[in-house]
Design a protein around this motif. Structure first.
Motif, PDB file in Angstrom:
ATOM      1  N   LEU A  79       5.113  -5.605  -2.337  1.00  0.00           N
ATOM      2  CA  LEU A  79       6.284  -5.439  -1.478  1.00  0.00           C
ATOM      3  C   LEU A  79       7.266  -4.428  -2.065  1.00  0.00           C
ATOM      4  CD1 LEU A  79       7.096  -9.002  -0.091  1.00  0.00           C
ATOM      5  CD2 LEU A  79       5.479  -7.287   0.722  1.00  0.00           C
ATOM      6  N   LEU A  80       7.416  -4.438  -3.384  1.00  0.00           N
ATOM      7  CA  LEU A  80       8.307  -3.452  -4.003  1.00  0.00           C
ATOM      8  C   LEU A  80       7.742  -2.049  -3.833  1.00  0.00           C
ATOM      9  CD1 LEU A  80      10.779  -2.732  -5.605  1.00  0.00           C
ATOM     10  CD2 LEU A  80       9.545  -3.264  -7.717  1.00  0.00           C
ATOM     11  N   ALA A  81       6.424  -1.906  -3.967  1.00  0.00           N
ATOM     12  CA  ALA A  81       5.800  -0.594  -3.773  1.00  0.00           C
ATOM     13  C   ALA A  81       6.028  -0.093  -2.350  1.00  0.00           C
ATOM     14  CB  ALA A  81       4.308  -0.679  -4.075  1.00  0.00           C
ATOM     15  N   MET A  82       5.854  -0.975  -1.364  1.00  0.00           N
ATOM     16  CA  MET A  82       6.069  -0.583   0.035  1.00  0.00           C
ATOM     17  C   MET A  82       7.529  -0.254   0.292  1.00  0.00           C
ATOM     18  SD  MET A  82       3.721  -3.372   2.002  1.00  0.00           S
ATOM     19  CE  MET A  82       2.256  -3.965   1.146  1.00  0.00           C
ATOM     20  N   PHE A  83       8.402  -1.031  -0.325  1.00  0.00           N
ATOM     21  CA  PHE A  83       9.829  -0.783  -0.137  1.00  0.00           C
ATOM     22  C   PHE A  83      10.224   0.584  -0.680  1.00  0.00           C
ATOM     23  CE2 PHE A  83      14.305  -1.011  -1.089  1.00  0.00           C
ATOM     24  CZ  PHE A  83      14.825  -1.640   0.023  1.00  0.00           C
ATOM     25  N   LEU A  84       9.771   0.900  -1.884  1.00  0.00           N
ATOM     26  CA  LEU A  84      10.096   2.188  -2.496  1.00  0.00           C
ATOM     27  C   LEU A  84       9.433   3.345  -1.753  1.00  0.00           C
ATOM     28  CD1 LEU A  84       9.733   1.110  -6.233  1.00  0.00           C
ATOM     29  CD2 LEU A  84      11.873   1.568  -5.013  1.00  0.00           C
ATOM     30  N   PHE A  85       8.221   3.109  -1.249  1.00  0.00           N
ATOM     31  CA  PHE A  85       7.475   4.119  -0.505  1.00  0.00           C
ATOM     32  C   PHE A  85       8.250   4.592   0.716  1.00  0.00           C
ATOM     33  CE2 PHE A  85       4.741   4.891   3.186  1.00  0.00           C
ATOM     34  CZ  PHE A  85       3.906   5.894   2.725  1.00  0.00           C
ATOM     35  N   GLN A  86       8.838   3.659   1.456  1.00  0.00           N
ATOM     36  CA  GLN A  86       9.500   4.031   2.702  1.00  0.00           C
ATOM     37  C   GLN A  86      10.971   4.372   2.539  1.00  0.00           C
ATOM     38  OE1 GLN A  86      11.993   2.016   4.468  1.00  0.00           O
ATOM     39  NE2 GLN A  86      12.122   0.841   2.561  1.00  0.00           N
ATOM     40  N   ALA A  87      11.558   4.001   1.395  1.00  0.00           N
ATOM     41  CA  ALA A  87      13.010   4.146   1.254  1.00  0.00           C
ATOM     42  C   ALA A  87      13.451   5.568   0.922  1.00  0.00           C
ATOM     43  CB  ALA A  87      13.517   3.186   0.172  1.00  0.00           C
ATOM     44  N   ASP A  88      12.620   6.316   0.203  1.00  0.00           N
ATOM     45  CA  ASP A  88      13.013   7.665  -0.230  1.00  0.00           C
ATOM     46  C   ASP A  88      12.316   8.692   0.648  1.00  0.00           C
ATOM     47  OD1 ASP A  88      13.507  10.069  -1.516  1.00  0.00           O
ATOM     48  OD2 ASP A  88      13.433   9.161  -3.511  1.00  0.00           O
ATOM     49  N   LYS A  89      13.094   9.487   1.379  1.00  0.00           N
ATOM     50  CA  LYS A  89      12.498  10.442   2.312  1.00  0.00           C
ATOM     51  C   LYS A  89      11.711  11.535   1.600  1.00  0.00           C
ATOM     52  CE  LYS A  89      16.604  13.409   2.757  1.00  0.00           C
ATOM     53  NZ  LYS A  89      17.588  13.975   3.718  1.00  0.00           N
ATOM     54  N   GLY A  90      11.936  11.677   0.299  1.00  0.00           N
ATOM     55  CA  GLY A  90      11.180  12.653  -0.473  1.00  0.00           C
ATOM     56  C   GLY A  90       9.908  12.091  -1.060  1.00  0.00           C
ATOM     57  N   GLY A  91       9.643  10.803  -0.842  1.00  0.00           N
ATOM     58  CA  GLY A  91       8.452  10.172  -1.389  1.00  0.00           C
ATOM     59  C   GLY A  91       8.658   9.723  -2.826  1.00  0.00           C
ATOM     60  N   ILE A  92       7.673   9.009  -3.346  1.00  0.00           N
ATOM     61  CA  ILE A  92       7.720   8.540  -4.725  1.00  0.00           C
ATOM     62  C   ILE A  92       6.382   8.832  -5.387  1.00  0.00           C
ATOM     63  CG2 ILE A  92       7.056   6.190  -4.024  1.00  0.00           C
ATOM     64  CD1 ILE A  92       8.731   5.171  -6.406  1.00  0.00           C
ATOM     65  N   SER A  93       6.398   9.358  -6.572  1.00  0.00           N
ATOM     66  CA  SER A  93       5.162   9.717  -7.261  1.00  0.00           C
ATOM     67  C   SER A  93       4.529   8.483  -7.888  1.00  0.00           C
ATOM     68  CB  SER A  93       5.435  10.759  -8.347  1.00  0.00           C
ATOM     69  OG  SER A  93       6.169  10.179  -9.407  1.00  0.00           O
ATOM     70  N   SER A  94       3.238   8.567  -8.151  1.00  0.00           N
ATOM     71  CA  SER A  94       2.534   7.449  -8.778  1.00  0.00           C
ATOM     72  C   SER A  94       3.038   7.217 -10.205  1.00  0.00           C
ATOM     73  CB  SER A  94       1.025   7.697  -8.775  1.00  0.00           C
ATOM     74  OG  SER A  94       0.711   8.897  -9.458  1.00  0.00           O
ATOM     75  N   CYS A  95       3.457   8.280 -10.886  1.00  0.00           N
ATOM     76  CA  CYS A  95       3.991   8.130 -12.242  1.00  0.00           C
ATOM     77  C   CYS A  95       5.287   7.322 -12.234  1.00  0.00           C
ATOM     78  CB  CYS A  95       4.230   9.497 -12.881  1.00  0.00           C
ATOM     79  SG  CYS A  95       2.723  10.427 -13.221  1.00  0.00           S
ATOM     80  N   GLN A  96       6.158   7.651 -11.288  1.00  0.00           N
ATOM     81  CA  GLN A  96       7.421   6.924 -11.192  1.00  0.00           C
ATOM     82  C   GLN A  96       7.176   5.478 -10.777  1.00  0.00           C
ATOM     83  OE1 GLN A  96      10.257   8.669  -8.516  1.00  0.00           O
ATOM     84  NE2 GLN A  96      11.811   7.103  -8.872  1.00  0.00           N
ATOM     85  N   LEU A  97       6.289   5.267  -9.811  1.00  0.00           N
ATOM     86  CA  LEU A  97       6.003   3.911  -9.346  1.00  0.00           C
ATOM     87  C   LEU A  97       5.391   3.070 -10.458  1.00  0.00           C
ATOM     88  CD1 LEU A  97       6.062   2.012  -6.872  1.00  0.00           C
ATOM     89  CD2 LEU A  97       3.714   2.722  -6.394  1.00  0.00           C
ATOM     90  N   SER A  98       4.519   3.672 -11.251  1.00  0.00           N
ATOM     91  CA  SER A  98       3.880   2.914 -12.336  1.00  0.00           C
ATOM     92  C   SER A  98       4.916   2.414 -13.339  1.00  0.00           C
ATOM     93  CB  SER A  98       2.832   3.790 -13.034  1.00  0.00           C
ATOM     94  OG  SER A  98       3.435   4.828 -13.784  1.00  0.00           O
ATOM     95  N   ARG A  99       5.935   3.229 -13.613  1.00  0.00           N
ATOM     96  CA  ARG A  99       6.996   2.809 -14.530  1.00  0.00           C
ATOM     97  C   ARG A  99       7.813   1.665 -13.943  1.00  0.00           C
ATOM     98  NH1 ARG A  99       7.355   8.504 -15.200  1.00  0.00           N
ATOM     99  NH2 ARG A  99       9.135   8.593 -13.769  1.00  0.00           N
ATOM    100  N   MET A 100       8.081   1.730 -12.653  1.00  0.00           N
ATOM    101  CA  MET A 100       8.923   0.719 -12.014  1.00  0.00           C
ATOM    102  C   MET A 100       8.184  -0.613 -11.842  1.00  0.00           C
ATOM    103  SD  MET A 100      10.948   3.046  -9.207  1.00  0.00           S
ATOM    104  CE  MET A 100      12.276   1.862  -8.975  1.00  0.00           C
ATOM    105  N   LEU A 101       6.880  -0.540 -11.573  1.00  0.00           N
ATOM    106  CA  LEU A 101       6.093  -1.756 -11.374  1.00  0.00           C
ATOM    107  C   LEU A 101       5.475  -2.277 -12.664  1.00  0.00           C
ATOM    108  CD1 LEU A 101       4.110  -1.056  -8.057  1.00  0.00           C
ATOM    109  CD2 LEU A 101       6.341  -2.124  -8.346  1.00  0.00           C
ATOM    110  N   GLU A 102       5.524  -1.445 -13.708  1.00  0.00           N
ATOM    111  CA  GLU A 102       4.890  -1.783 -14.986  1.00  0.00           C
ATOM    112  C   GLU A 102       3.388  -1.987 -14.803  1.00  0.00           C
ATOM    113  OE1 GLU A 102       7.211  -5.139 -16.351  1.00  0.00           O
ATOM    114  OE2 GLU A 102       8.623  -3.813 -17.373  1.00  0.00           O
ATOM    115  N   VAL A 103       2.773  -1.033 -14.134  1.00  0.00           N
ATOM    116  CA  VAL A 103       1.321  -0.987 -13.976  1.00  0.00           C
ATOM    117  C   VAL A 103       0.862   0.397 -14.428  1.00  0.00           C
ATOM    118  CG1 VAL A 103       1.314  -2.642 -12.053  1.00  0.00           C
ATOM    119  CG2 VAL A 103       1.479  -0.182 -11.565  1.00  0.00           C
ATOM    120  N   THR A 104      -0.439   0.597 -14.496  1.00  0.00           N
ATOM    121  CA  THR A 104      -0.938   1.913 -14.889  1.00  0.00           C
ATOM    122  C   THR A 104      -0.712   2.919 -13.772  1.00  0.00           C
ATOM    123  OG1 THR A 104      -3.168   1.530 -14.032  1.00  0.00           O
ATOM    124  CG2 THR A 104      -2.719   0.813 -16.295  1.00  0.00           C
TER     125      THR A 104
END
Length: 302
Positions: A79-104
């Motif tokens: 749910l956090l990934a989906m929330f971040l995905f749609q919230a930023d009109k510029g998109g979110i990179s996998s590197c940034q998402l991995s840091r926020m979710l604490e996943v690879t």
């Protein structure tokens, strides 16, 4: 959910795993649990978020029968990934998402690609355009002048695309956009996409490029950019205001370029359509609040 603040939706859905599951249940069943094995069956609530279908005797949970059925990741991360995905009109990179979710980074990349598939399904719903539409192509790829000398491509200016990937777009004025990666920019290829998504007898604005046969089913109005003609506005005898231009679809491409250059920088041809689907989803829901767009994603996954 309409009218709820962004903070309210976010706190309800992501406070803990139990809340995340309950939020997804509300999006899927809206208070009445339905068995994915037999919709007519009575359902018994079990422990650990499980349910039992009386008629089949099979157990299930809120993810059963959805694209998230086999995931081992907690719902809070999804749910956090989906929330971040749609919230930023510029998109979110996998590197940034991995840091926020604490996943690879690899896990984050696969999550984003999965969410882009969900967005693509939403894009295809109610995708028939009508009225006044604008069509145009763009080309995705680096500029020749920015390449090293031994990697530059000769004679690739203008509409040449041997070093780029062509993308065709259709914009309904005041409405949705459709964009597709195409193998070429031949008139027949592009016209087939117009025929699929645009109602007959609509008014189609083009930039002067050739679309043989488009006048058969549509009224075509041109702005010939090769002659430095970029548009005009006039009134008919009936008082109708006609704006002849393709500025709308060109504005779409400018937003798309900013997303690609600002966040993703380099995308392979193999996956380009998924990134386009992400952009189209965000553009078509541009008048939605973050909570409305978030819930739309969840409902369509469920």
């Amino acid at each position: 959910m309409k009218g709820e603040s962004l903070y309210t939706v976010f706190s309800k859905a992501l406070s803990n795993e139990e809340s995340a599951i309950k939020y997804f249940e509300k999006m899927r069943w809206d208070g009445k649990v339905i068995s994915p094995y037999d919709p007519t069956s009575k359902v018994y609530k079990c422990s650990n978020g499980k349910y039992k279908c009386k008629n089949t005797g099979r157990y299930f949970d809120v993810k059963t029968g959805t694209p998230l059925a086999n995931t081992k990741l907690p719902m809070t991360k999804w749910l956090l990934a989906m929330f971040l995905f749609q919230a930023d009109k510029g998109g979110i990179s996998s590197c940034q998402l991995s840091r926020m979710l604490e996943v690879t980074q690899k896990t984050a990349w696969h999550m984003l690609m999965k969410i882009r598939e969900f967005a693509a399904r939403i894009n295809e719903k109610d995708s028939c355009l009508s009225g006044e539409v604008e069509i145009d192509e763009t080309f995705v790829g680096g500029k020749n002048k920015n390449r090293h000398k031994d990697k530059r491509v000769e004679r690739c200016q203008g509409r040449a695309y041997k070093d780029k990937v062509p993308v065709f777009g259709i914009l309904e004025r005041g409405g949705k956009v459709i964009a597709k990666v195409v193998p070429n920019i031949y008139g027949a290829t592009l016209l087939s996409i117009v025929n699929k998504y645009v109602e007959k007898e609509s008014v189609v604005y083009t930039d002067g490029a050739g679309y043989p046969g488009i006048n058969i089913d549509y009224e075509q109005r041109d702005v010939d950019h090769s002659k430095h003609f970029y548009g005009t506005t006039y009134a008919t005898d009936e008082g109708e205001i006609i704006v002849v231009s393709t500025n709308g679809i060109e504005n779409v491409w400018s937003h798309f370029d900013r997303m690609m250059l600002g966040t993703y920088i380099r995308v392979s041809k193999k996956h380009l359509q998924k990134y386009i689907d992400e952009f189209v989803f965000r553009f078509n829901t541009r008048n939605f609040s973050d909570s409305q767009r978030f819930n739309l994603l969840l409902r369509n996954i469920a």
